[in-house]
Scaffold this active site. Structure first.
Site, PDB file in Angstrom:
ATOM      1  N   LEU A 164       0.829  -1.216   0.000  1.00  0.00           N
ATOM      2  CA  LEU A 164       0.000   0.000   0.000  1.00  0.00           C
ATOM      3  C   LEU A 164       0.853   1.251   0.000  1.00  0.00           C
ATOM      4  CD1 LEU A 164      -2.674  -1.115   2.608  1.00  0.00           C
ATOM      5  CD2 LEU A 164      -3.023  -0.859   0.155  1.00  0.00           C
TER       6      LEU A 164
ATOM      7  N   ARG B 265       5.025   2.966   1.391  1.00  0.00           N
ATOM      8  CA  ARG B 265       6.185   2.810   2.248  1.00  0.00           C
ATOM      9  C   ARG B 265       6.635   4.158   2.764  1.00  0.00           C
ATOM     10  NH1 ARG B 265      10.452  -0.450   0.017  1.00  0.00           N
ATOM     11  NH2 ARG B 265       8.853  -1.816  -0.796  1.00  0.00           N
ATOM     12  N   GLY B 266       7.246   4.138   3.906  1.00  0.00           N
ATOM     13  CA  GLY B 266       7.669   5.404   4.493  1.00  0.00           C
ATOM     14  C   GLY B 266       8.844   5.178   5.403  1.00  0.00           C
TER      15      GLY B 266
ATOM     16  N   VAL C 256       3.928  -0.756   4.252  1.00  0.00           N
ATOM     17  CA  VAL C 256       2.575  -1.159   4.639  1.00  0.00           C
ATOM     18  C   VAL C 256       1.984  -2.013   3.530  1.00  0.00           C
ATOM     19  CG1 VAL C 256       0.307  -0.388   5.372  1.00  0.00           C
ATOM     20  CG2 VAL C 256       2.310   1.025   5.849  1.00  0.00           C
TER      21      VAL C 256
ATOM     22  N   LYS D  25       1.693  -3.245   8.834  1.00  0.00           N
ATOM     23  CA  LYS D  25       2.857  -2.358   8.738  1.00  0.00           C
ATOM     24  C   LYS D  25       4.079  -3.115   9.215  1.00  0.00           C
ATOM     25  CE  LYS D  25       3.823   2.344   9.470  1.00  0.00           C
ATOM     26  NZ  LYS D  25       3.006   3.522   9.678  1.00  0.00           N
TER      27      LYS D  25
ATOM     28  N   ASP E  62       2.416  11.561  16.309  1.00  0.00           N
ATOM     29  CA  ASP E  62       2.913  11.661  14.934  1.00  0.00           C
ATOM     30  C   ASP E  62       1.768  12.026  13.991  1.00  0.00           C
ATOM     31  OD1 ASP E  62       4.772  11.637  12.920  1.00  0.00           O
ATOM     32  OD2 ASP E  62       4.745   9.464  12.636  1.00  0.00           O
TER      33      ASP E  62
END
Lengths: 816, 191
Positions: A76, A78-79, A84, A101, A194
């Site tokens: 889905l 990425r970070g 995810v 995640k 966050d």
């Protein structure tokens, strides 16, 4: 291309692949003689094959992956924290789609899982229509933690607002739902930590959902713990983080209020202009600005006391009632907000001045190069993005600085690299530029292993995005080629740089072409191709002179290297003096840019045995290098080597021992390249000989020979020089005759790679002639000694020790 | 033949006939193999086997076991089967990738090069489409090289199996594959 042509190319590629990589260039030279196109084609295929790895080796789609009881369906997003996936869990006929995640490697699994267990009940209890529920967590077979959340199908907050063309009122309505969710969590004593737009998804029905509640806390830590704090820093997102969060202080619900303020600001600033009737626009702006500013107060106590109060004030605004946030305090606070950020930026800049210089230069060059390309507007937008990105790097490190730690250039680079993946995923062109920039600076500070993957990635991305002939591709090729040269991978460097030159011949700009030519020249220098090297540099100098380039000194310096390689020291010396003069006129003194010219001039002076003149130049260069790179850098090792060698030559053996021990120790500690290490070993061998320890000298020189062979290959002029030194040690131990085979080998190499009449032949000819004369083979000795004298008289200064030695040996040889 | 299980005997018979030089047998063979591969593939995709992605190697080998009476075929028949199966598998995978790509991008036309697709579709699908198209260009330069890639990548065969299928030496196949790999990599990633 025709099938016949392809078959012919295929045969050459095939045959080349069978060969040792070191032999390929010669082979291709023969096979493709007169057919440059074929050669380019073959080289590019060989290159592609090397990079292809497991491509096509396995069928596509290697089957589903599972994590715990979850089967991964697709990615889905990425970070910074990880990837995810959309995943599904199937138990006993029950099927549920979820978002999983997977936390990336490098975070502390055990700790995170312990945290998760502690928080789990509270988090699982968060049931709110605007909060995506946290369902499960665990660790994978290979130890990566993961979290399972309710799967939300939706768009990111800002994108949703853009695409649905929401006006301010609709945006505020969405935002107030978020406030309600945050308020709900706060009442249960859960702080999000966050909050940012990318953590908010809006469903097709227009319901905003806040993701990752509690995740930041699980990933983060209490303030205070040492390594824990590091983890905390990486987990949060600086642009949305409150000042107290950046200072790693204890967090309260006010922290989330601050982040909500940032999101609000972004929601409103991103609003499409012209959609609100202009009569009310001004008032609306003032109200909302005041509310935003209040949420963004530095002091937690001055912010809204809760998310609910923030929401209520927005409600008052929407109803047209006076808002609680006092407009008169806005200017003060907004100004303060901006000022604070500026200060933060400045503080970071000061700490990392050395890096900034590097970045500044790179950016400046990029600007100059691009200005020539007539994309002024687009580029200025890009420059702003780059500036914003750089600011982000500094800000992300603010907490560390606030704790009183000093930031190193590497801190900044590491932070920057991480942020490229996290934040520029949707701007691949910019990401590729930043990777190129970061990679170049890593190279600049000597972290080659960190530089390589970034530059390689940047190149691949640009080739993919822009096509193989694009100017930016040339930039990446150039950067990577330069890295290969720094890493002593000269053959690889040549291939890359020739490609960069080929592109820049077409795309320009001329200054960039000159840069690539010069870099290629450096590479050819190490490959021992002196004539080509000189031709390439000469062309570069001509281009820069024609364009009135301010960097003329660098190109003159490079050309001087070529002249030295050819043995024309007088020409080299003139060029270097011109280069240093050019630079001194430009900046008023010797500076970083003068480094190479200083070193080369110093080397010529040293080789000409003008030690008194060479010494201060090396000392200046050493001081420059230590200031620029710190003591643990190979440039420093090089200066120490040369200073040590001078000390040997003038007989100050104690000082020489001191310098060379330092050089060798550093060289071994920081794993310098083989070319530098071989120099340290070679000089150290000479010193041992001067100290009267021929046995140790021979051992050290044998080591030097191995290192030089690894660095340059067997047939290189510099390898031959080590052989000559080894021969001297051998002669001292076992008599001149024993040295003969070594000298014969050295001479054969030199005859092959040096220009006829090169001064480096003198010591070899002298030593070999002497050895032969001692063995009673005067007939063979005489012509060699005669040649030594002839060369010495034209190429060496009058009182040069090698010239005197040659003359003396010739007289001795003749007498026998 | 899309209804009901095909008869192992029939596929075997056609394979033997085709290997014996009966070209018409191939035309009847392909739909049989196609149907079987597709239903195996569909079941895999539907998650019946706990998977949601195609695994060509498994599908092709499973179809072989199911369709061909092993007692009656020689290695050469076997080779022919895999050759057909790889072709069919390629078509299936490409169709599948197209459908998934199209779903994701709201039914837009499929893309031409990897650069275009890579941004949003998962890599495997983008790669399948790009390899498929590049292979057509490669076939114009060297049909054998293209065939080797088809067998390896789409059919999931090992180089040894491919050598068997094509009746060539493993080293020849290895060379063809290396060249094709370099060429395709360059085509797709523009190095």
């Amino acid at each position: 291309m025709t099938p016949e042509r392809w078959a012919a190319i295929g045969r050459v590629v095939d045959a080349a692949q069978e060969l040792d990589p070191g032999l390929r260039a010669d082979f291709l030279g023969r096979e493709c003689a007169g057919d440059a196109e074929m050669r380019a084609e073959v080289e590019s295929l060989l290159h592609a094959y090397e990079r292809a790895g497991g491509f096509l080796e396995t069928p596509p789609a290697a089957g589903p992956r599972a994590i715990g009881p979850y089967e991964l369906l697709d990615e889905l997003g990425r970070g910074g924290m990880g990837v995810v996936y959309r995943a599904v869990r199937r138990d006993q006929g029950f099927e549920r789609n979820v978002a999983l995640k997977l936390v990336k490697r490098g975070m502390d699994t055990d700790y995170i899982l312990r945290r998760f267990e502690a928080e789990r009940r509270i988090l699982a209890g968060l049931e709110h229509p605007n909060i995506a529920r946290l369902l499960d967590g665990g660790s994978t077979g290979d130890g990566l933690p993961y979290f399972v959340m309710e799967l939300i199908e939706g768009r990111h907050l800002l994108r949703y607002c853009e695409e649905e063309r929401l006006d301010a009122r609709a945006r505020l309505a969405l935002f107030r739902q978020l406030c309600a969710a945050v308020q709900y969590a706060h009442q249960r004593l859960v702080i999000h930590r966050d909050i940012k737009p990318s953590n908010v998804l809006v469903t097709a029905e227009g319901v905003p959902k806040l993701l990752d509640f509690g995740v930041a806390k699980v990933l983060a830590t209490e303030a205070g713990g040492e390594t824990r704090t590091e983890t905390a820093l990486r987990a949060l997102t600086p642009e949305y983080a409150s000042p107290e969060q950046l200072r790693a202080e204890t967090l309260t619900t006010a922290t989330d209020v601050y982040s909500l303020g940032v999101v609000l600001h972004e929601l409103l600033a991103g609003e499409r202009p012209g959609r609100t009737p202009s009569a009310t626009r001004r008032d609306l702006h003032r109200d909302l600005a005041a509310i935003t500013a209040r949420a963004l107060s530095d002091e937690p106590a001055r912010r809204y006391a809760s998310a609910e109060q923030l929401s209520e004030d927005l409600g008052r605004h929407l109803d047209g009632r006076p808002v609680r946030a006092r407009p008169d305090s806005f200017a003060y606070r907004a100004g303060k907000f901006a000022r604070r950020n500026k200060l933060r930026l400045l503080a970071g800049a000061l700490v990392a001045a050395s890096l900034l210089t590097g970045l500044g230069v790179a950016l400046h060059q990029a600007r100059v190069a691009r200005a020539e390309r007539d994309h002024a507007q687009r580029e200025s937008a890009k420059a702003q993005q780059v500036a914003g990105f750089l600011r982000g790097i500094f800000e992300s490190l603010y907490p560390k600085r606030a704790r009183g730690q000093r930031l190193s250039a590497q801190d900044l680079l590491d932070a920057g690299t991480e942020r490229v993946d996290r934040e520029l995923a949707d701007q691949p062109e910019l990401a590729a530029s930043m990777l190129a920039l970061l990679g170049s600076v890593y190279r600049e500070i000597g972290l080659l292993d960190k530089a390589r993957p970034l530059l390689t990635r940047s190149l691949a991305m640009r080739e993919r995005l822009l096509g193989p002939g694009h100017a930016d591709v040339a930039e990446s090729l150039h950067a990577l080629g330069r890295l290969e040269v720094t890493s002593a991978h000269y053959e690889a460097g040549r291939v890359l740089l020739e490609r960069a030159v080929a592109i820049r011949e077409r795309t320009g700009p001329p200054t960039a072409l000159a840069e690539s030519l010069a870099q290629l020249g450096t590479d050819l220098h190490y490959l021992g191709q002196a004539e080509r090297e000189r031709a390439v540099y000469t062309r570069a100098v001509a281009i820069v002179e024609a364009s009135g380039g301010r960097d003329l000194h660098r190109f003159l310096t490079s050309l001087s290297l070529a002249e030295m390689a050819r043995g024309d020291f007088a020409a080299a010396r003139r060029l270097l003096e011109r280069a240093l003069e050019d630079r001194r006129r430009a900046v008023g003194r010797y500076d970083e840019e003068s480094d190479v010219a200083l070193l080369n001039l110093a080397e010529i002076l040293r080789l000409d045995e003008e030690y008194a003149a060479a010494l201060p130049l090396y000392e200046q260069a050493l001081a420059l290098d230590e200031r620029m790179y710190g003591p643990d850098h190979q440039a420093v090792v090089y200066c120490l080597d040369e200073l040590g060698e001078i000390a040997v030559a003038i007989g100050d053996l104690r000082r020489a021992r001191d310098l060379l021990d330092r050089a060798l120790a550093t060289a071994r500690r920081i794993h310098v390249n083989d070319n530098i290490l071989s120099l340290s070993q070679q000089y150290s061998g000479r010193l041992l000989l001067a100290e009267g320890k021929p046995r140790e000298a021979r051992d050290e020189l044998e080591a030097a020979l191995r290192t030089a062979t690894a660095a340059y290959g067997e047939g290189h002029a510099l390898t031959a020089e080590v052989l000559v030194d080894l021969a001297a040690a051998t002669a001292r131990l076992s008599g001149p005759a024993a040295a003969e085979p070594l000298l014969t080998r050295a001479l054969a190499i030199q005859r092959k790679v040096l220009m006829p009449g090169h001064r480096s032949l003198v010591p070899t000819l002298t030593a070999l002639g002497t050895a032969l004369a001692v063995e009673g083979r005067a007939d063979q000795a005489r012509p060699l000694l005669q040649e030594a004298v002839t060369i010495a008289r034209t190429a060496l200064p009058e009182r040069h020790s090698q010239r005197l030695a040659a003359e003396q040996a010739a007289r001795g040889g003749a007498a026998r | 033949m899309s209804s009901g299980d095909p008869q192992p005997g029939e596929v075997t018979r056609l394979l033997v006939a085709w290997s014996g030089g009966d070209a018409a047998a191939l035309e009847r063979l392909i739909p049989l193999v196609y149907d079987e591969l597709r239903s195996l593939a569909d079941r895999q995709l539907a998650g019946e086997r706990g998977g949601h992605t195609l695994q060509p190697t498994a599908v092709v080998h499973e179809a072989y076991l199911k369709l061909v009476d092993q007692r009656q075929v020689t290695w050469r028949n076997r080779g022919h089967f895999f050759s057909v199966a790889a072709q069919v598998m390629r078509r299936l995978l490409v169709d599948h990738a197209r459908r998934r790509g199209a779903q994701k991008r709201g039914g837009e036309e499929t893309r031409v090069t990897l650069e275009d697709v890579a941004a949003e579709t998962p890599a495997a699908e983008a790669e399948i489409l790009a390899v498929d198209q590049a292979l057509e260009r490669l076939a114009a330069l060297d049909a054998t090289q293209a065939k080797v890639v088809e067998l390896r990548y789409f059919g999931g065969l090992t180089l040894e199996e491919i050598a068997e299928v094509l009746g060539a030496s493993p080293s020849t196949v290895g060379r063809a594959f290396r060249l094709a790999k370099a060429w395709l990599y360059r085509e797709l990633f523009a190095t």
